[in-house]
Design an enzyme around this catalytic site. Sequence first.
Site, PDB file in Angstrom:
ATOM      1  N   TYR A 214      -5.639  48.802  35.565  1.00  0.00           N
ATOM      2  CA  TYR A 214      -5.073  48.317  36.832  1.00  0.00           C
ATOM      3  C   TYR A 214      -3.815  49.121  37.178  1.00  0.00           C
ATOM      4  O   TYR A 214      -3.199  49.716  36.297  1.00  0.00           O
ATOM      5  CB  TYR A 214      -4.781  46.811  36.785  1.00  0.00           C
ATOM      6  CG  TYR A 214      -3.953  46.331  35.610  1.00  0.00           C
ATOM      7  CD1 TYR A 214      -2.568  46.390  35.628  1.00  0.00           C
ATOM      8  CD2 TYR A 214      -4.564  45.805  34.480  1.00  0.00           C
ATOM      9  CE1 TYR A 214      -1.817  45.932  34.549  1.00  0.00           C
ATOM     10  CE2 TYR A 214      -3.823  45.342  33.401  1.00  0.00           C
ATOM     11  CZ  TYR A 214      -2.458  45.403  33.443  1.00  0.00           C
ATOM     12  OH  TYR A 214      -1.724  44.960  32.379  1.00  0.00           O
ATOM     13  N   ASP A 296       5.628  33.283  23.318  1.00  0.00           N
ATOM     14  CA  ASP A 296       4.838  33.605  22.124  1.00  0.00           C
ATOM     15  C   ASP A 296       5.332  32.874  20.877  1.00  0.00           C
ATOM     16  O   ASP A 296       4.557  32.666  19.940  1.00  0.00           O
ATOM     17  CB  ASP A 296       4.880  35.117  21.856  1.00  0.00           C
ATOM     18  CG  ASP A 296       3.858  35.874  22.694  1.00  0.00           C
ATOM     19  OD1 ASP A 296       3.233  35.255  23.587  1.00  0.00           O
ATOM     20  OD2 ASP A 296       3.687  37.088  22.462  1.00  0.00           O
TER      21      ASP A 296
HETATM   22  C1  LIG Z   1      -2.554  44.119  24.789  1.00  0.00           C
HETATM   23  C2  LIG Z   1      -1.783  42.995  25.440  1.00  0.00           C
HETATM   24  C3  LIG Z   1      -1.906  42.778  26.810  1.00  0.00           C
HETATM   25  C4  LIG Z   1      -1.228  41.711  27.434  1.00  0.00           C
HETATM   26  N1  LIG Z   1      -1.397  41.515  28.767  1.00  0.00           N
HETATM   27  C5  LIG Z   1      -0.780  40.469  29.364  1.00  0.00           C
HETATM   28  C6  LIG Z   1      -0.943  40.234  30.771  1.00  0.00           C
HETATM   29  O1  LIG Z   1      -1.626  40.983  31.468  1.00  0.00           O
HETATM   30  N2  LIG Z   1      -0.316  39.146  31.327  1.00  0.00           N
HETATM   31  C7  LIG Z   1       0.475  38.303  30.583  1.00  0.00           C
HETATM   32  O2  LIG Z   1       1.027  37.340  31.152  1.00  0.00           O
HETATM   33  N3  LIG Z   1       0.649  38.508  29.255  1.00  0.00           N
HETATM   34  C8  LIG Z   1       0.050  39.555  28.627  1.00  0.00           C
HETATM   35  N4  LIG Z   1       0.234  39.774  27.293  1.00  0.00           N
HETATM   36  C9  LIG Z   1       1.060  38.819  26.522  1.00  0.00           C
HETATM   37  C10 LIG Z   1       2.552  39.075  26.667  1.00  0.00           C
HETATM   38  O3  LIG Z   1       2.821  40.424  26.363  1.00  0.00           O
HETATM   39  C11 LIG Z   1       3.358  38.169  25.740  1.00  0.00           C
HETATM   40  O4  LIG Z   1       2.837  36.861  25.768  1.00  0.00           O
HETATM   41  C12 LIG Z   1       4.832  38.116  26.178  1.00  0.00           C
HETATM   42  O5  LIG Z   1       5.365  39.413  26.274  1.00  0.00           O
HETATM   43  C13 LIG Z   1       5.637  37.281  25.197  1.00  0.00           C
HETATM   44  O6  LIG Z   1       6.997  37.296  25.591  1.00  0.00           O
HETATM   45  P1  LIG Z   1       8.099  36.564  24.704  1.00  0.00           P
HETATM   46  O7  LIG Z   1       9.383  36.734  25.441  1.00  0.00           O
HETATM   47  O8  LIG Z   1       7.650  35.194  24.337  1.00  0.00           O
HETATM   48  O9  LIG Z   1       8.156  37.392  23.325  1.00  0.00           O
HETATM   49  P2  LIG Z   1       8.602  38.893  23.048  1.00  0.00           P
HETATM   50  O10 LIG Z   1       8.342  39.779  24.186  1.00  0.00           O
HETATM   51  O11 LIG Z   1       7.992  39.258  21.728  1.00  0.00           O
HETATM   52  O12 LIG Z   1      10.190  38.804  22.874  1.00  0.00           O
HETATM   53  C14 LIG Z   1      10.786  38.275  21.725  1.00  0.00           C
HETATM   54  C15 LIG Z   1      12.187  38.860  21.585  1.00  0.00           C
HETATM   55  O13 LIG Z   1      12.886  38.161  20.542  1.00  0.00           O
HETATM   56  C16 LIG Z   1      13.654  39.081  19.791  1.00  0.00           C
HETATM   57  N5  LIG Z   1      13.914  38.453  18.489  1.00  0.00           N
HETATM   58  C17 LIG Z   1      13.059  38.286  17.450  1.00  0.00           C
HETATM   59  N6  LIG Z   1      13.680  37.636  16.435  1.00  0.00           N
HETATM   60  C18 LIG Z   1      14.951  37.392  16.842  1.00  0.00           C
HETATM   61  C19 LIG Z   1      16.070  36.743  16.237  1.00  0.00           C
HETATM   62  N7  LIG Z   1      16.036  36.237  14.986  1.00  0.00           N
HETATM   63  N8  LIG Z   1      17.223  36.641  16.960  1.00  0.00           N
HETATM   64  C20 LIG Z   1      17.306  37.176  18.212  1.00  0.00           C
HETATM   65  N9  LIG Z   1      16.268  37.801  18.826  1.00  0.00           N
HETATM   66  C21 LIG Z   1      15.116  37.898  18.142  1.00  0.00           C
HETATM   67  C22 LIG Z   1      12.780  40.323  19.767  1.00  0.00           C
HETATM   68  O14 LIG Z   1      13.535  41.479  19.465  1.00  0.00           O
HETATM   69  C23 LIG Z   1      12.203  40.337  21.190  1.00  0.00           C
HETATM   70  O15 LIG Z   1      13.039  41.035  22.090  1.00  0.00           O
HETATM   71  C24 LIG Z   1      -0.406  40.846  26.653  1.00  0.00           C
HETATM   72  C25 LIG Z   1      -0.254  41.081  25.286  1.00  0.00           C
HETATM   73  C26 LIG Z   1      -0.917  42.143  24.682  1.00  0.00           C
HETATM   74  C27 LIG Z   1      -0.733  42.381  23.205  1.00  0.00           C
END
Ligand SMILES: Cc1cc2nc3c(=O)[nH]c(=O)nc-3n(C[C@H](O)[C@H](O)[C@H](O)COP(=O)(O)OP(=O)(O)OC[C@H]3O[C@@H](n4cnc5c(N)ncnc54)[C@H](O)[C@@H]3O)c2cc1C
Length: 393
Positions: A214, A296
Amino acid sequence: MTQQALIAGGGIGGLAAALAGARAGWDVRLYERAPAFSEVGAGIQLGPNVVKVLHGWGLADALADVAAFPDRLEVRSAVTGKTLGVLRLGDVMAQRYGAPYATVHRADLHGLLLAAARQAGVIFKLNHGLDGFSQNADAVGVQSGDDPPVEADVLVGADGLWSPVRQWLLGDGPPRATGHIAHRALLPQADLPETLRSSQVTAWLGPKLHVVQYPVCGGKSLNVVGIVEGNTEGDLDNWDQGTDGAGLHAALAGSCAPLQDLVRAVPAWRIWALCDRPPMQGAYQHALGRVALLGDAAHPMRPYLAQGAGMAIEDAAELGRVLAQALDPALDVPTMLNRYALNRWQRNARVQARAIRNGEIFHADGLMRVGRDASLKLLGERLLDVPWLYGGP
Ligand SMILES: Cc1cc2nc3c(=O)[nH]c(=O)nc-3n(C[C@H](O)[C@H](O)[C@H](O)COP(=O)(O)OP(=O)(O)OC[C@H]3O[C@@H](n4cnc5c(N)ncnc54)[C@H](O)[C@@H]3O)c2cc1C
């Protein structure tokens, strides 16, 4: 006195939570382990349910500046190249659900949330990983490196798939390997031959694999993701690697020429071993006492419904709603976080379950594949649309 929220993690979920908390009138400090914010060079699809939340936060123009808004999603056979079904996006989705379907570079989405959170007064502490927390009836305290301990009213664990906050809170062990490997690449469309450029979402379905493409960056780049089933042994936490895509090429050996042409146009890939957790089983997995989990950290899912970041953004919107109510001294914080958990866990569980099921359907072979293709031909859009999801949150 203003209530204090601490957020662990500065990914898309953590930034969305920080923005929602600050807009709700809370003092928000965000702790990010990494020395600088960064997002992988890959795309992200945002259903109308998510775009609606971003519009509600006043980010419609910022999103329109960087996103693409594809007109259609076409499902094709990876083997024959034939079109199996089409879902109209664009104006049709906007009219049906109140917001369009968008595709965006992850760094662009991260950047616009960061700018909005900064403007809302969020304090960012980079290079500050949380090392632990403790909570009692009155407060939650966190420890980060050599800094003096800090107390607040709420801690939000938005620290991703391998969430330490989740382990301190629930102690339920690491996520599970799915046995699926994602290959990701971004290609400047200007460098591609005309036949490979695209402004729509295309999903190519083949036995034990699929490829999705896309546009992102307002259509200037093409995001390509190829997922194959394979061996994902080793340190899953450290699997992000560069590759020439030999595994993907081998898996696609029997596929149609247009798909092979697309994949061969990619000079280098990054690969991930995909992990998830079983669908959420109760509100306790979203919040306990003064600690909430989001994105996540709470509900890692397979990417086959393209909603992982979307659910993190929906979580953040709900968290913002309950934090605004929690400013009322008659309502205590743990009760309000429990309300957040009750309002979110079933929808997240449903999305996780549907993502698992989609993976089975996408990768079907034999009779199941024949049934899938016949159903798509017969029902088309009715099968591809997901009203309970896109009509939310
Ligand atoms: C191949 C693939 C394709 C995807 N496509 C899509 C899509 O099209 N649409 C969609 O909605 N989602 C998609 N996703 C899912 C999406 O990428 C994730 O669900 C999302 O990025 C999760 O975000 P988050 O902020 O929860 O976690 P993360 O992005 O993992 O952020 C967590 C953060 O916490 C920090 N951290 C970790 N431990 C600590 C600590 N002890 N203290 C302080 N900081 C810490 C890390 O450094 C990181 O910056 C896809 C995933 C994959 C693998």
